[in-house]
Design a protein around this motif. Structure first.
Motif, mmCIF file in Angstrom:
data_model
loop_
_atom_site.group_PDB
_atom_site.id
_atom_site.type_symbol
_atom_site.label_atom_id
_atom_site.label_comp_id
_atom_site.label_asym_id
_atom_site.label_seq_id
_atom_site.Cartn_x
_atom_site.Cartn_y
_atom_site.Cartn_z
ATOM 1 N N TRP A 266 0.572 5.370 0.290
ATOM 2 C CA TRP A 266 -0.188 6.611 0.384
ATOM 3 C C TRP A 266 0.722 7.725 -0.125
ATOM 4 O O TRP A 266 1.791 7.985 0.451
ATOM 5 C CB TRP A 266 -0.596 6.905 1.833
ATOM 6 C CG TRP A 266 -1.815 6.141 2.242
ATOM 7 C CD1 TRP A 266 -3.112 6.539 2.151
ATOM 8 C CD2 TRP A 266 -1.849 4.826 2.815
ATOM 9 N NE1 TRP A 266 -3.956 5.570 2.632
ATOM 10 C CE2 TRP A 266 -3.220 4.510 3.041
ATOM 11 C CE3 TRP A 266 -0.876 3.894 3.158
ATOM 12 C CZ2 TRP A 266 -3.624 3.289 3.585
ATOM 13 C CZ3 TRP A 266 -1.272 2.680 3.702
ATOM 14 C CH2 TRP A 266 -2.632 2.400 3.911
ATOM 15 N N GLU B 196 -9.969 10.165 -0.029
ATOM 16 C CA GLU B 196 -9.765 8.789 -0.470
ATOM 17 C C GLU B 196 -11.077 8.169 -0.942
ATOM 18 O O GLU B 196 -11.129 7.484 -1.960
ATOM 19 C CB GLU B 196 -9.209 7.938 0.677
ATOM 20 C CG GLU B 196 -7.771 8.209 1.040
ATOM 21 C CD GLU B 196 -7.332 7.350 2.210
ATOM 22 O OE1 GLU B 196 -7.605 7.746 3.375
ATOM 23 O OE2 GLU B 196 -6.740 6.295 1.985
ATOM 24 N N ASP C 63 -12.141 9.596 -4.249
ATOM 25 C CA ASP C 63 -11.321 9.032 -5.325
ATOM 26 C C ASP C 63 -11.871 7.678 -5.758
ATOM 27 O O ASP C 63 -12.012 7.388 -6.948
ATOM 28 C CB ASP C 63 -9.877 8.906 -4.834
ATOM 29 C CG ASP C 63 -8.940 8.299 -5.875
ATOM 30 O OD1 ASP C 63 -8.204 7.356 -5.532
ATOM 31 O OD2 ASP C 63 -8.947 8.769 -7.028
ATOM 32 N N ILE D 269 -10.161 -4.278 -8.683
ATOM 33 C CA ILE D 269 -9.262 -4.838 -7.665
ATOM 34 C C ILE D 269 -9.067 -3.848 -6.515
ATOM 35 O O ILE D 269 -9.103 -4.219 -5.335
ATOM 36 C CB ILE D 269 -7.910 -5.229 -8.298
ATOM 37 C CG1 ILE D 269 -8.114 -6.394 -9.282
ATOM 38 C CG2 ILE D 269 -6.893 -5.607 -7.227
ATOM 39 C CD1 ILE D 269 -6.923 -6.637 -10.188
ATOM 40 N N GLU D 270 -8.850 -2.589 -6.849
ATOM 41 C CA GLU D 270 -8.687 -1.564 -5.809
ATOM 42 C C GLU D 270 -9.951 -1.444 -4.964
ATOM 43 O O GLU D 270 -9.883 -1.347 -3.732
ATOM 44 C CB GLU D 270 -8.397 -0.202 -6.466
ATOM 45 C CG GLU D 270 -6.984 -0.030 -6.952
ATOM 46 C CD GLU D 270 -6.116 0.827 -6.036
ATOM 47 O OE1 GLU D 270 -5.119 1.361 -6.534
ATOM 48 O OE2 GLU D 270 -6.451 0.981 -4.845
ATOM 49 N N TRP E 25 0.860 -1.178 0.000
ATOM 50 C CA TRP E 25 0.000 0.000 0.000
ATOM 51 C C TRP E 25 0.901 1.233 0.000
ATOM 52 O O TRP E 25 1.847 1.319 0.806
ATOM 53 C CB TRP E 25 -0.868 0.053 1.249
ATOM 54 C CG TRP E 25 -1.971 -0.955 1.321
ATOM 55 C CD1 TRP E 25 -3.293 -0.735 1.105
ATOM 56 C CD2 TRP E 25 -1.867 -2.329 1.688
ATOM 57 N NE1 TRP E 25 -4.018 -1.872 1.303
ATOM 58 C CE2 TRP E 25 -3.168 -2.886 1.663
ATOM 59 C CE3 TRP E 25 -0.795 -3.168 2.045
ATOM 60 C CZ2 TRP E 25 -3.433 -4.221 1.957
ATOM 61 C CZ3 TRP E 25 -1.052 -4.499 2.338
ATOM 62 C CH2 TRP E 25 -2.365 -5.011 2.295
ATOM 63 N N GLN F 168 0.255 -7.097 -5.320
ATOM 64 C CA GLN F 168 -0.820 -6.164 -5.630
ATOM 65 C C GLN F 168 -0.366 -4.818 -5.079
ATOM 66 O O GLN F 168 0.192 -4.745 -3.984
ATOM 67 C CB GLN F 168 -2.124 -6.566 -4.938
ATOM 68 C CG GLN F 168 -2.683 -7.897 -5.380
ATOM 69 C CD GLN F 168 -3.322 -7.848 -6.750
ATOM 70 O OE1 GLN F 168 -3.573 -6.765 -7.304
ATOM 71 N NE2 GLN F 168 -3.588 -9.006 -7.332
ATOM 72 N N VAL F 169 -0.592 -3.774 -5.811
ATOM 73 C CA VAL F 169 -0.176 -2.447 -5.368
ATOM 74 C C VAL F 169 -1.402 -1.554 -5.259
ATOM 75 O O VAL F 169 -2.136 -1.385 -6.225
ATOM 76 C CB VAL F 169 0.841 -1.817 -6.335
ATOM 77 C CG1 VAL F 169 1.347 -0.488 -5.770
ATOM 78 C CG2 VAL F 169 2.004 -2.758 -6.594
ATOM 79 N N TYR F 170 -1.608 -1.025 -4.074
ATOM 80 C CA TYR F 170 -2.758 -0.143 -3.835
ATOM 81 C C TYR F 170 -2.226 1.260 -3.578
ATOM 82 O O TYR F 170 -1.459 1.463 -2.631
ATOM 83 C CB TYR F 170 -3.571 -0.660 -2.642
ATOM 84 C CG TYR F 170 -4.087 -2.066 -2.856
ATOM 85 C CD1 TYR F 170 -3.502 -3.151 -2.217
ATOM 86 C CD2 TYR F 170 -5.161 -2.303 -3.725
ATOM 87 C CE1 TYR F 170 -3.965 -4.438 -2.433
ATOM 88 C CE2 TYR F 170 -5.627 -3.596 -3.944
ATOM 89 C CZ TYR F 170 -5.012 -4.661 -3.297
ATOM 90 O OH TYR F 170 -5.479 -5.935 -3.522
ATOM 91 N N VAL F 171 -2.615 2.203 -4.411
ATOM 92 C CA VAL F 171 -2.101 3.568 -4.323
ATOM 93 C C VAL F 171 -3.245 4.496 -3.932
ATOM 94 O O VAL F 171 -4.280 4.540 -4.596
ATOM 95 C CB VAL F 171 -1.488 4.025 -5.661
ATOM 96 C CG1 VAL F 171 -0.909 5.437 -5.531
ATOM 97 C CG2 VAL F 171 -0.408 3.054 -6.115
ATOM 98 N N ARG F 172 -3.048 5.221 -2.845
ATOM 99 C CA ARG F 172 -4.071 6.160 -2.379
ATOM 100 C C ARG F 172 -3.435 7.535 -2.204
ATOM 101 O O ARG F 172 -2.205 7.654 -2.122
ATOM 102 C CB ARG F 172 -4.644 5.676 -1.036
ATOM 103 C CG ARG F 172 -5.604 4.478 -1.162
ATOM 104 C CD ARG F 172 -4.887 3.143 -1.033
ATOM 105 N NE ARG F 172 -5.798 2.014 -1.210
ATOM 106 C CZ ARG F 172 -6.297 1.306 -0.224
ATOM 107 N NH1 ARG F 172 -5.962 1.590 1.010
ATOM 108 N NH2 ARG F 172 -7.113 0.301 -0.476
ATOM 109 N N LYS G 38 -6.061 -7.379 -16.488
ATOM 110 C CA LYS G 38 -5.310 -6.142 -16.219
ATOM 111 C C LYS G 38 -3.890 -6.268 -16.736
ATOM 112 O O LYS G 38 -3.337 -5.342 -17.344
ATOM 113 C CB LYS G 38 -5.312 -5.888 -14.709
ATOM 114 C CG LYS G 38 -4.471 -4.733 -14.240
ATOM 115 C CD LYS G 38 -4.299 -4.766 -12.729
ATOM 116 C CE LYS G 38 -3.215 -5.749 -12.334
ATOM 117 N NZ LYS G 38 -2.816 -5.638 -10.919
#
Lengths: 103, 168
Positions: A44, B129, B132, B108-109, A42, A82-86, B80
């Motif tokens: 941020w 957030e 978004d 997925i997100e 993750w 898995q990459v989660y970008v916030r 993806k």
């Protein structure tokens, strides 16, 4: 598991290649397993309060998100993550993690 | 109006509640609604693809019950990244369109964010957030419209239901 420090180094090394690097106050990175048990990272992206609007158009966020995702994927290789970008503003982030957060 | 559109609308309302100090309850429900909007959009499309005809609602409903969140995530990961199972590689009619790749990334997100919103009490959401995620869910609807009815779109619907079995 993926190296937390390696990911931060990768992000820092390529920071100036991201859209509007001056808007970035820093980041927070968390590694672990996501809800389905996949290895995950993750990120941020923390933005200076007065510069959030530069990054906020959806297309700009997409570009930044895609580049960060690619950087993290590269740093984590050969482990697939898995990459989660916030995104958060600096004041939002400090309100959650504490005022001593320094990026 | 359909359930998936209503859920998307609800997400949009919830994320704007409490103008000055949004409650975690509102933001978390917004994120959850955003995920389920896209989830129901896709399973509705997939079940209608599998079961055609205007008077087959009960059979279509039975199909919707067969979807698994984890398997749908696997399908989204495949599309993806372009790493399709060999059984599907000839079925997409060419490269995966960027709208479908982006839809898969968003799904997925949203799935992960929904899990956090519903179960992770250590996680605090900001309105930014949540907004978004809601915005990306709204765009996912547009992305689906762009690929619906195409060979890639159809292959994706099949993969949502049968991803694990397609590896045989």
């Amino acid at each position: 598991m993926v190296g937390h420090a390696a990911i931060r180094e990768q992000l820092a090394a390529h920071r100036d290649e991201l859209p509007f690097p001056a808007a970035i106050a820093g980041w927070d990175v968390k590694v672990g397993r996501d809800a389905t048990g996949d290895a995950a990272v993750w990120v941020w992206i923390v933005l200076h309060d007065d510069l959030v609007s530069q990054v906020w158009p959806l297309q700009t966020r997409d570009e930044m998100r895609d580049q960060v995702r690619d950087l993290v994927t590269h740093a984590a290789a050969p482990i697939e993550v898995q990459v989660y970008v916030r995104f958060r503003s600096e004041s939002e982030h400090k309100g959650i993690v504490g005022e001593d957060w320094a990026g | 109006m359909s359930l998936h559109k209503d859920l998307l609308d609800q997400a949009g309302h919830l994320v704007k509640r409490e103008r000055k100090r949004p409650k975690q309850a509102s933001l978390r429900r917004a994120v959850s609604a955003a995920y389920y909007a896209v989830f129901h959009l896709l399973i509705d499309a997939a079940s209608r693809f599998v079961v055609r005809g205007s008077n087959r609602a009960e059979l279509r409903y039975a199909v919707t019950r067969a979807f698994d969140h984890g398997e749908m995530k696997s399908a989204a990961n495949s599309f993806k990244g372009g790493t399709l199972p060999s059984t599907l590689q000839g079925a997409t009619g060419g490269p995966i369109p960027p709208e479908l790749r982006r839809l898969c990334e968003t799904f997925i997100e949203l799935q992960q964010a929904r899990h956090e919103a519903d179960y992770d009490l250590t996680r605090e959401f900001t309105r930014r957030e949540a907004q978004d995620l809601v915005t990306r869910a709204e765009r996912a609807f547009q992305d689906w419209t762009a690929v619906s009815g195409t060979p890639s779109g159809d292959a994706f619907l099949v993969a949502l239901l049968l991803r694990k079995k397609l590896d045989r």
